[in-house]
Design a protein around this motif. Structure first.
Motif, PDB file in Angstrom:
ATOM      1  N   THR A  86      40.953  56.115  37.481  1.00 47.04           N
ATOM      2  CA  THR A  86      41.068  55.018  37.222  1.00 47.04           C
ATOM      3  C   THR A  86      40.296  54.521  36.109  1.00 47.04           C
ATOM      4  N   VAL A  87      39.012  54.885  36.288  1.00 47.66           N
ATOM      5  CA  VAL A  87      37.972  54.461  35.096  1.00 47.66           C
ATOM      6  C   VAL A  87      38.240  55.311  33.787  1.00 47.66           C
ATOM      7  N   GLY A  88      38.838  56.558  33.935  1.00 50.83           N
ATOM      8  CA  GLY A  88      39.282  57.241  32.729  1.00 50.83           C
ATOM      9  C   GLY A  88      40.405  56.555  32.124  1.00 50.83           C
ATOM     10  N   ARG A  89      41.282  55.669  32.939  1.00 57.07           N
ATOM     11  CA  ARG A  89      42.415  54.977  32.153  1.00 57.07           C
ATOM     12  C   ARG A  89      41.751  53.838  31.114  1.00 57.07           C
ATOM     13  N   GLN A  90      40.714  53.250  31.967  1.00 52.87           N
ATOM     14  CA  GLN A  90      39.836  52.091  31.399  1.00 52.87           C
ATOM     15  C   GLN A  90      39.369  52.702  30.208  1.00 52.87           C
ATOM     16  N   CYS A  91      38.618  53.570  30.248  1.00 49.91           N
ATOM     17  CA  CYS A  91      38.025  54.117  28.883  1.00 49.91           C
ATOM     18  C   CYS A  91      38.935  54.347  27.952  1.00 49.91           C
ATOM     19  N   LEU A  92      40.143  55.121  28.342  1.00 51.52           N
ATOM     20  CA  LEU A  92      41.017  55.272  27.269  1.00 51.52           C
ATOM     21  C   LEU A  92      41.809  54.037  26.793  1.00 51.52           C
ATOM     22  N   GLU A  93      41.866  53.053  27.381  1.00 52.54           N
ATOM     23  CA  GLU A  93      42.500  51.842  27.018  1.00 52.54           C
ATOM     24  C   GLU A  93      41.365  51.344  26.109  1.00 52.54           C
ATOM     25  N   GLU A  94      39.958  51.224  26.279  1.00 53.79           N
ATOM     26  CA  GLU A  94      38.908  50.818  25.415  1.00 53.79           C
ATOM     27  C   GLU A  94      39.131  51.638  24.087  1.00 53.79           C
ATOM     28  N   LEU A  95      39.009  53.092  24.189  1.00 51.35           N
ATOM     29  CA  LEU A  95      38.823  53.807  23.043  1.00 51.35           C
ATOM     30  C   LEU A  95      40.192  53.377  22.068  1.00 51.35           C
ATOM     31  N   LEU A  96      41.388  53.182  22.712  1.00 50.99           N
ATOM     32  CA  LEU A  96      42.643  53.104  21.983  1.00 50.99           C
ATOM     33  C   LEU A  96      42.384  51.498  21.240  1.00 50.99           C
ATOM     34  N   ARG A  97      41.896  50.551  21.763  1.00 55.84           N
ATOM     35  CA  ARG A  97      41.649  49.411  21.005  1.00 55.84           C
ATOM     36  C   ARG A  97      40.332  49.529  19.851  1.00 55.84           C
ATOM     37  N   LEU A  98      39.327  50.391  20.280  1.00 55.78           N
ATOM     38  CA  LEU A  98      38.380  50.695  19.273  1.00 55.78           C
ATOM     39  C   LEU A  98      38.854  51.497  17.951  1.00 55.78           C
ATOM     40  N   VAL A  99      39.573  52.527  18.143  1.00 54.72           N
ATOM     41  CA  VAL A  99      39.901  53.411  17.270  1.00 54.72           C
ATOM     42  C   VAL A  99      40.342  52.625  15.870  1.00 54.72           C
ATOM     43  N   PRO A 100      41.481  51.804  16.162  1.00 52.63           N
ATOM     44  CA  PRO A 100      41.935  50.952  14.804  1.00 52.63           C
ATOM     45  C   PRO A 100      41.002  50.402  14.218  1.00 52.63           C
ATOM     46  N   ARG A 101      40.013  49.991  14.907  1.00 49.72           N
ATOM     47  CA  ARG A 101      38.933  49.104  14.158  1.00 49.72           C
ATOM     48  C   ARG A 101      37.677  49.993  13.335  1.00 49.72           C
ATOM     49  N   LEU A 102      37.847  51.338  13.698  1.00 50.68           N
ATOM     50  CA  LEU A 102      36.763  52.287  13.058  1.00 50.68           C
ATOM     51  C   LEU A 102      37.089  52.113  11.395  1.00 50.68           C
TER      52      LEU A 102
END
Length: 533
Positions: free
Chosen positions: A225-241
């Protein structure tokens, strides 16, 4: 042996007391007493006290207080949490499962807890001494220093309850993220990325450490569950890098980050996290750096050429190598490489479907969907749901939906909800009725608005649906089912009248009454409905 079954929640609390308050030796002796049939006269008094006799060197009286376990008593001289109490607890567990398996689970849980406590005790003083060794994260430090500081701040964190993963995730964000808030870009986003990577790394560590513990199922669920939450945050962050700025002004930290991702994603070890998705998402941002990409592809090829690769590691490397072909737009070459996988998972390719959706590349999306079809047939329901949603998006841009309809039919009954919703939206009411008939769905279980829509279009389409439901209710042969049959008959009568087919109705109800003339309860319900005299 006499069995007394207490409520399951009480049993779970009792198991927790065994795990937290008993040592393995006493649990072993208690199980031996139970196994030899030396527990007798089990009795539940006042709903909270279990009384029993246990034959040891003498006959001992045991009282287990299910409300306050600390008040439990035994007449033996051993004191609190004795082997006789454990024997009674194993006897109470017997209706729920095999006590010998419970014994093994408890011993494993106690062993894990003991190791964690020993580890915490052994390093507590060392951790205090090292408290000042690592300085708080700074923008001029290497990411490895950030990760060491993160590790130090959460050193010895243990999973003492089912919600520990969620608590850890919240604590990390609350404690670590503020350190990078005042940094300039792009290092601020890079630091946030590393905080999320630290959470994922620790989640994987928790998962590996607790695979054999008593709470392994709950820990694994929390990790995923927390892994999915982290992945969602990462996938939102990566395009902003700002990858270009990172490569220019923070080349060393950025290369170190890519190396960390590669180490996690290419190892091939079992994990509740999708490291490959993070790795591929980041490298998709590197299209303007062909030299970096060429170097990574060459490294992947060297690793793939190594002899005696384990299947999981080889799959991870193949997935990564094929991704660079996807980046170049050569999906056919990528899929050709992916045919060499020992095992394909649908979730690994939703990254490509989502990119096609964002770019409105519908033909490209359809090519991936067709290739994924054999995999989706054995996918989990959530993966199937995503697959169907992407295909529904693609089919809306096609001149013909025949292929999609054939796919939905091939995947029935798992695709029932997607297919029925599409048929209603596409106003294919005849096909919608046929779908309900083939799945033996009663009108009582369908949305009234859908039924009204079909009836308004063509009432005759509804007749077979109600006829089938009436027959199915009658075959259940109970009063409640007969009453439901009468409810359906009332609606059926309305449909016949609306179609001006009263003679057909009279003929049908007469034949129905004659066919089931021996079902007295049904005949009574038909008379109540005034269908027969």
């Amino acid at each position: 042996m006499l069995k007394l079954q207490i409520p399951k929640n009480r049993m779970n609390e009792l198991i927790g007391h065994l795990r937290d308050n008993f040592d393995p030796a006493r649990l072993e002796r208690g199980w031996a007493y139970y196994h030899k049939g030396q527990v007798a006269e089990l009795e539940l008094k006042d709903g909270v006290e279990v009384h029993a006799l246990v034959r040891g060197t003498k006959r001992y009286e045991v009282i287990l207080d299910l409300d306050q376990f600390g008040k439990s008593e035994c007449s033996c001289p051993d004191g609190d949490n004795c082997k006789h109490m454990a024997a009674v607890a194993f006897a109470l567990y017997a209706p729920f499962g095999r006590p010998e398996l419970l014994l093994q689970q408890l011993k494993q849980a106690i062993a894990v807890r003991s190791r964690q406590q020993a580890k915490q005790t052994a390093v507590s003083k060392a951790a205090e001494k090292r408290q000042d060794r690592f300085e708080p994260p700074a923008s001029d430090q290497a990411p490895a220093q950030w990760q060491k500081f993160f590790d130090q701040q959460f050193y010895g964190f243990s999973l003492g309850q089912q919600q520990s993963i969620e608590l850890f995730y919240s604590a990390v964000k609350e404690k670590l993220l503020p350190y990078g808030e005042g940094w300039e870009q792009p290092l601020r986003d890079l630091y946030t990325l590393h905080v999320l990577l630290f959470v994922m790394r620790k989640i994987e560590q928790f998962y590996q450490e607790t695979k054999t513990s008593y709470l392994s199922y709950y820990i694994e669920t929390g990790c995923r569950t927390v892994g999915r939450q982290c992945l969602e945050e990462l996938l939102r962050l990566v395009p902003r890098l700002d990858v270009a700025l990172l490569a220019e002004k923070a080349s060393a930290p950025w290369k170190e980050t890519l190396g960390l991702l590669a180490e996690a994603a290419l190892s091939g070890k079992e994990s509740p996290l999708s490291w490959s998705t993070v790795y591929r998402s980041v490298w998709w941002r590197m299209t303007t750096f062909p030299a970096w990409m060429a170097e990574e592809r060459a490294r992947l090829r060297r690793m793939l050429d190594a002899p005696d690769l384990m299947p999981r590691r080889r799959d991870a490397l193949l997935l990564a190598e094929a991704h660079f072909a996807v980046i170049e737009g050569d999906d056919d070459a990528a899929r050709q490489k992916l045919e060499g996988l020992s095992k394909r998972e649908a979730r690994d390719y939703f990254l490509y479907l989502h990119r096609c959706y964002e770019e409105e590349a519908w033909d490209r999306m359809l090519a991936w969907l067709r290739w994924l079809l054999p995999v989706v047939q054995r996918a989990q329901q959530e993966e199937l749901r995503q697959f169907c949603q992407y295909w529904m998006e693609a089919v809306q841009r096609q001149t013909d939906d025949g292929e999609w309809v054939s796919v939905m039919i091939a995947l029935l009954p798992r695709t029932y909800h997607f297919y029925t919703a599409y048929l209603m939206k596409a106003q294919r009411y005849k096909a919608w009725i046929d779908l309900q008939l083939s799945n033996r769905v009663s009108p009582l279980d369908l949305y009234s608005l859908d039924l009204q829509t079909v009836e308004k279009h063509d009432p005759s389409l509804m007749l077979p649906l109600f006829h089938q439901a009436v027959e199915r209710c009658i075959t259940e042969k109970n009063r409640t089912a007969y009453k439901n049959a009468v409810r359906l008959l009332k609606k059926l009568h309305t449909l016949y009248k609306k179609l001006n087919r009263s003679n057909d109705w009279d003929d049908f109800i007469y034949r129905l009454a004659m066919k089931y003339s021996r079902l007295r309860a049904l005949q009574e319900e038909l008379r109540k409905g005034k269908w027969i005299p």
